[in-house]
Design a protein around this motif. Structure first.
Motif, PDB file in Angstrom:
ATOM      1  N   GLU A   4       0.835  -1.190   0.000  1.00  0.00           N
ATOM      2  CA  GLU A   4       0.000   0.000   0.000  1.00  0.00           C
ATOM      3  C   GLU A   4       0.877   1.250   0.000  1.00  0.00           C
ATOM      4  OE1 GLU A   4      -2.939   0.113   3.055  1.00  0.00           O
ATOM      5  OE2 GLU A   4      -4.314  -1.135   1.885  1.00  0.00           O
ATOM      6  N   VAL A   5       0.639   2.118  -0.975  1.00  0.00           N
ATOM      7  CA  VAL A   5       1.343   3.395  -1.077  1.00  0.00           C
ATOM      8  C   VAL A   5       0.345   4.490  -0.725  1.00  0.00           C
ATOM      9  CG1 VAL A   5       2.566   4.984  -2.588  1.00  0.00           C
ATOM     10  CG2 VAL A   5       2.876   2.511  -2.871  1.00  0.00           C
ATOM     11  N   LEU A   6       0.634   5.219   0.323  1.00  0.00           N
ATOM     12  CA  LEU A   6      -0.244   6.298   0.770  1.00  0.00           C
ATOM     13  C   LEU A   6       0.377   7.635   0.383  1.00  0.00           C
ATOM     14  CD1 LEU A   6      -2.812   7.007   2.478  1.00  0.00           C
ATOM     15  CD2 LEU A   6      -1.224   7.390   4.387  1.00  0.00           C
ATOM     16  N   VAL A   7      -0.291   8.361  -0.507  1.00  0.00           N
ATOM     17  CA  VAL A   7       0.150   9.699  -0.896  1.00  0.00           C
ATOM     18  C   VAL A   7      -0.644  10.701  -0.068  1.00  0.00           C
ATOM     19  CG1 VAL A   7       0.372  11.357  -2.783  1.00  0.00           C
ATOM     20  CG2 VAL A   7       0.695   8.909  -3.224  1.00  0.00           C
ATOM     21  N   VAL A   8       0.064  11.592   0.614  1.00  0.00           N
ATOM     22  CA  VAL A   8      -0.572  12.546   1.526  1.00  0.00           C
ATOM     23  C   VAL A   8      -0.560  13.930   0.900  1.00  0.00           C
ATOM     24  CG1 VAL A   8      -0.476  13.616   3.810  1.00  0.00           C
ATOM     25  CG2 VAL A   8       0.111  11.193   3.532  1.00  0.00           C
ATOM     26  N   GLY A   9      -1.728  14.537   0.816  1.00  0.00           N
ATOM     27  CA  GLY A   9      -1.864  15.872   0.264  1.00  0.00           C
ATOM     28  C   GLY A   9      -2.457  16.834   1.273  1.00  0.00           C
ATOM     29  N   TYR A  10      -2.708  18.059   0.833  1.00  0.00           N
ATOM     30  CA  TYR A  10      -3.250  19.116   1.679  1.00  0.00           C
ATOM     31  C   TYR A  10      -3.652  20.254   0.749  1.00  0.00           C
ATOM     32  CZ  TYR A  10       1.670  20.184   0.958  1.00  0.00           C
ATOM     33  OH  TYR A  10       2.910  20.369   0.374  1.00  0.00           O
ATOM     34  N   ASP A  11      -4.429  21.189   1.231  1.00  0.00           N
ATOM     35  CA  ASP A  11      -4.818  22.334   0.407  1.00  0.00           C
ATOM     36  C   ASP A  11      -3.574  23.061  -0.093  1.00  0.00           C
ATOM     37  OD1 ASP A  11      -7.554  21.985   0.556  1.00  0.00           O
ATOM     38  OD2 ASP A  11      -7.775  23.232   2.345  1.00  0.00           O
ATOM     39  N   GLY A  12      -3.486  23.241  -1.414  1.00  0.00           N
ATOM     40  CA  GLY A  12      -2.344  23.913  -2.004  1.00  0.00           C
ATOM     41  C   GLY A  12      -1.253  22.982  -2.473  1.00  0.00           C
ATOM     42  N   ALA A  13      -1.458  21.663  -2.349  1.00  0.00           N
ATOM     43  CA  ALA A  13      -0.474  20.720  -2.873  1.00  0.00           C
ATOM     44  C   ALA A  13      -0.399  20.839  -4.394  1.00  0.00           C
ATOM     45  CB  ALA A  13      -0.843  19.292  -2.482  1.00  0.00           C
ATOM     46  N   VAL A  14       0.758  20.519  -4.963  1.00  0.00           N
ATOM     47  CA  VAL A  14       0.948  20.580  -6.410  1.00  0.00           C
ATOM     48  C   VAL A  14       0.433  19.288  -7.039  1.00  0.00           C
ATOM     49  CG1 VAL A  14       2.679  20.621  -8.251  1.00  0.00           C
ATOM     50  CG2 VAL A  14       2.870  22.192  -6.323  1.00  0.00           C
ATOM     51  N   LEU A  70       4.131   8.877   1.193  1.00  0.00           N
ATOM     52  CA  LEU A  70       4.779   9.870   0.335  1.00  0.00           C
ATOM     53  C   LEU A  70       3.998  11.182   0.435  1.00  0.00           C
ATOM     54  CD1 LEU A  70       7.201   9.836  -1.642  1.00  0.00           C
ATOM     55  CD2 LEU A  70       5.552   9.480  -3.488  1.00  0.00           C
ATOM     56  N   VAL A  71       4.665  12.248   0.875  1.00  0.00           N
ATOM     57  CA  VAL A  71       4.011  13.546   1.062  1.00  0.00           C
ATOM     58  C   VAL A  71       4.308  14.453  -0.127  1.00  0.00           C
ATOM     59  CG1 VAL A  71       3.797  15.573   2.550  1.00  0.00           C
ATOM     60  CG2 VAL A  71       4.228  13.320   3.555  1.00  0.00           C
ATOM     61  N   ALA A  72       3.263  15.037  -0.681  1.00  0.00           N
ATOM     62  CA  ALA A  72       3.417  15.929  -1.830  1.00  0.00           C
ATOM     63  C   ALA A  72       3.924  17.300  -1.388  1.00  0.00           C
ATOM     64  CB  ALA A  72       2.085  16.087  -2.549  1.00  0.00           C
ATOM     65  N   GLY A  73       4.567  17.992  -2.321  1.00  0.00           N
ATOM     66  CA  GLY A  73       4.940  19.381  -2.095  1.00  0.00           C
ATOM     67  C   GLY A  73       3.803  20.293  -2.509  1.00  0.00           C
ATOM     68  N   GLY A  74       3.975  21.577  -2.254  1.00  0.00           N
ATOM     69  CA  GLY A  74       2.924  22.500  -2.633  1.00  0.00           C
ATOM     70  C   GLY A  74       3.219  23.923  -2.222  1.00  0.00           C
ATOM     71  N   THR A  75       2.416  24.832  -2.726  1.00  0.00           N
ATOM     72  CA  THR A  75       2.605  26.244  -2.408  1.00  0.00           C
ATOM     73  C   THR A  75       2.284  26.540  -0.949  1.00  0.00           C
ATOM     74  OG1 THR A  75       0.335  26.682  -3.148  1.00  0.00           O
ATOM     75  CG2 THR A  75       2.089  26.963  -4.770  1.00  0.00           C
ATOM     76  N   ALA A  76       1.484  25.668  -0.330  1.00  0.00           N
ATOM     77  CA  ALA A  76       1.084  25.880   1.069  1.00  0.00           C
ATOM     78  C   ALA A  76       1.830  24.942   2.011  1.00  0.00           C
ATOM     79  CB  ALA A  76      -0.422  25.689   1.210  1.00  0.00           C
ATOM     80  N   PHE A  77       3.072  24.589   1.632  1.00  0.00           N
ATOM     81  CA  PHE A  77       3.803  23.637   2.473  1.00  0.00           C
ATOM     82  C   PHE A  77       4.058  24.171   3.875  1.00  0.00           C
ATOM     83  CE2 PHE A  77       7.256  26.161   0.656  1.00  0.00           C
ATOM     84  CZ  PHE A  77       8.129  26.310   1.724  1.00  0.00           C
ATOM     85  N   GLU A  78       4.202  25.495   4.021  1.00  0.00           N
ATOM     86  CA  GLU A  78       4.475  26.047   5.356  1.00  0.00           C
ATOM     87  C   GLU A  78       3.302  25.787   6.294  1.00  0.00           C
ATOM     88  OE1 GLU A  78       5.068  29.834   3.456  1.00  0.00           O
ATOM     89  OE2 GLU A  78       6.952  30.063   4.550  1.00  0.00           O
TER      90      GLU A  78
END
Length: 318
Positions: A4-14, A70-78
């Motif tokens: 199982e591969v879990l990709v983690v995102g959030y508002d503003g992820a690329v 695996l955590v995505a990058g994004g403009t809202a990483f902070e």
């Protein structure tokens, strides 16, 4: 065995940070049945760059036991890195995972969760200095496409997530499957982790001396030429003594080291795309002999030319 591969995102992820690795693992899973890909975020669905909305599981409901996080990058990483709920649940699901990683600025989110302490990592070139400054316990490799350090895996920006995912597929199931997925996606097999995010020439800071700029361009155009220090000094319109002082200050490495890196880069491109013998490649790229090229590859990339070709050739075997 299905991982199982879990990709983690959030508002503003690329979006590409998510879609690239997902497509790699999903493609590999369709061939070998080896992966199940899941997408999660705190609260479930979230908005990615460009205003699109992604459906996702609620990270708070994801049970421990996934293979790769695996955590995505994004403009809202902070904001993501500072989110206590995201940090808490990321630590929880990562605790039992075989691998924990990030794409691009997702490294900041991992660092915020305390998952990078003591590790060698990378991120997007524009944020390497900041990652190192904010996380003194982390060793940042500023010029790598991706870095694997034990169970921690990190990549540079955006499309480097595809390179990282292909490298992980190769680690799990071998180079043949990684090549098949890459060809289906119409991308190179993968850039090696030690390969620079940019070409050797493009990484040199702006140089004010016209003669030195012309020399650097000439070396990039013809790495196989006989680039002696005396000849380079003449080309740069400097005395050998002055040239020996100025070149390292402007370029960051001594002249011979710079030429070696350019030649390694040129030879790597030939090895990726053709089947010429190592002696031929060495002469074509200015090394003179296969043994000289082998030593240079070991110094610059940490791999032999033959090993590089075996792993990263983009033509030939499927």
């Amino acid at each position: 065995m299905q991982r199982e591969v879990l990709v983690v995102g959030y508002d503003g992820a690329v979006l590409t940070d998510i879609a690239g690795p997902v497509d790699v693992f999903d493609g590999a899973g369709k061939v070998c049945g080896g992966y199940r890909v899941r997408l999660a975020a705190v609260g479930g669905g979230f908005a990615v760059s460009g205003g699109l909305r992604m459906e996702a599981e609620d990270l708070r409901d994801v049970a421990a036991g996934v293979d790769t996080v695996l955590v995505a990058g994004g403009t809202a990483f902070e904001a993501a890195a500072a989110d206590p709920e995201l940090r808490r649940h990321l630590r929880r699901v990562a605790d039992g995972a075989r691998r924990v990683g990030s794409v691009c600025t997702g490294a900041f989110v991992l660092a915020g969760a305390g998952l990078l302490d003591g590790a060698r990592v990378t991120t997007h070139w524009a944020f390497c200095d900041r990652l190192a400054a904010e996380n003194p316990s982390v060793e940042v490799v500023p010029d790598a496409i991706h870095v694997r350090d034990g169970r921690v895996v990190t990549s540079a920006g955006v499309t480097a997530g595809i390179d990282l995912a292909l490298a992980l597929v190769e680690q799990d199931h071998g180079a043949r499957l990684a090549r098949l997925v890459a060809r289906w996606m119409v991308v190179f097999l993968q850039r090696p982790g030690g390969q620079s995010q940019f070409s050797v020439r493009s990484r040199v800071p702006p140089v004010r001396e016209r003669g030195l700029r012309d020399l650097l361009d000439a070396i990039a155009d013809d790495p196989a030429a006989s680039w002696t220090v005396e000849g380079m000094a003449r080309r740069a319109a400097m005395s050998p003594r002055h040239f020996a002082r100025v070149f390292p200050r402007r370029v960051g490495v001594p002249p011979a080291r710079y030429v070696e890196r350019v030649r390694v880069e040129a030879a790597a491109g030939v090895l990726e795309s053709g089947d010429e013998g190592l002696d031929v490649v060495a002469r074509r790229c200015g090394f003179g002999s296969a043994e000289t090229m082998r030593r240079a590859f070991q110094r610059v990339l940490g791999v032999t030319p033959g090993g590089y070709r075996h792993r990263f050739r983009t033509t030939g075997a499927a």
